[in-house]
Design a protein around this motif. Sequence first.
Motif, PDB file in Angstrom:
ATOM      1  N   ASP A  25      14.974  -2.472  19.311  1.00  0.00           N
ATOM      2  CA  ASP A  25      13.630  -2.544  19.875  1.00  0.00           C
ATOM      3  C   ASP A  25      13.646  -1.906  21.265  1.00  0.00           C
ATOM      4  N   THR A  45      15.656  -3.700  24.134  1.00  0.00           N
ATOM      5  CA  THR A  45      17.099  -3.652  23.898  1.00  0.00           C
ATOM      6  C   THR A  45      17.621  -2.230  24.096  1.00  0.00           C
ATOM      7  N   THR A  46      16.833  -1.243  23.670  1.00  0.00           N
ATOM      8  CA  THR A  46      17.201   0.157  23.885  1.00  0.00           C
ATOM      9  C   THR A  46      17.427   0.429  25.360  1.00  0.00           C
TER      10      THR A  46
END
Length: 356
Positions: A172, A175-176
Amino acid sequence: MIHLKNIDVTFNSDNRVVQAVKDVSLTVEKGDIYGIVGYSGAGKSTLVRTINVLQPPTSGEVIVDGINFLTLNKKELRAKRKKIGMIFQHFNLMRQRTVASNVAYALKGSGLSKQEVKAKVDELLDLVGLADKKEAYPSQLSGGQKQRVGIARALANDPEILLCDEATSALDPKTTQSILALLKELNKKLSLTIVIITHEMQVVKEICNKVAVMENGEVVESGDIVSLFTAPKNPLTKEFINTATHIDQTLEKIFSHPSLLTRDSKTVLANITYVGESTSTPLIASLYAQFGVTTNIIYGNVEILQQTPIGNLIVELSGDLRQREKAIAYLEAKEVTVDVLDVRPIYTAPEEVKIS
């Protein structure tokens, strides 16, 4: 550090020849975070797998740190591959092994004692922020944590190069960002050279200092990130950049709300890009005083790429054609890029119909 020279990769499939990579040459310097961007099927993953010769090229040269990998025997190549780590989109973790065991697996055959392996694994998990997860299993981890394990494993043999094959595509956006921040930190802390394969120019924008754009097996444009973002030449590069800077989405919204636009033939819509010092210079404000051209700012933003501020404005320029041309020439002389999006009247009122 990495020199790919005239790389071709050809496959024979179903009685036909598929050329996945076509005469590609590129250079990645030590310490670069180099992005290779393109849509699915562009050949980027195939190209990057030639760096460690997991995909032998049909022709060309693969020179890493001054050594042509294609001249090495199998034993020599295996030894060199240990200095090239790799992380993947789907993590490739072993489900039956703990986090610590997954990382330790990469150290098989390293000659380290059990105590040395344990110390190395602890050090790596601490480095990627997972010191408290070493006894957990992959099924107990989030996607971002799994990728951190993958990164720790890739670093086990102290590589000089890290290849990232769509490493954030399954994550997501939040998180990226955390994974990209970790990679940037590792690039500085460990002097890692990183090559990132992605179909998202947003990823390139966040972390890379150089980029190559691929289409149909060829590199259609390459260069430093600031130059490509401010003066792209290839239509595909422009498409990727407009998506990453949200220009496409903004224009779609603007055109879907005609009330935002001036409705006369003396007005054009333009995308104006500033770079560096010109970002803070009040050039737009001077257009009316010097040329009688009024400027209506519809959208604007400023981003920092490689410590360089880059500004984007979508504006309406209103005035006589000759004066607009002078105003645009003035901006371009100040190293401001002006892309006129539509030289036609934005809107033409329908003729009034008289009912007798």
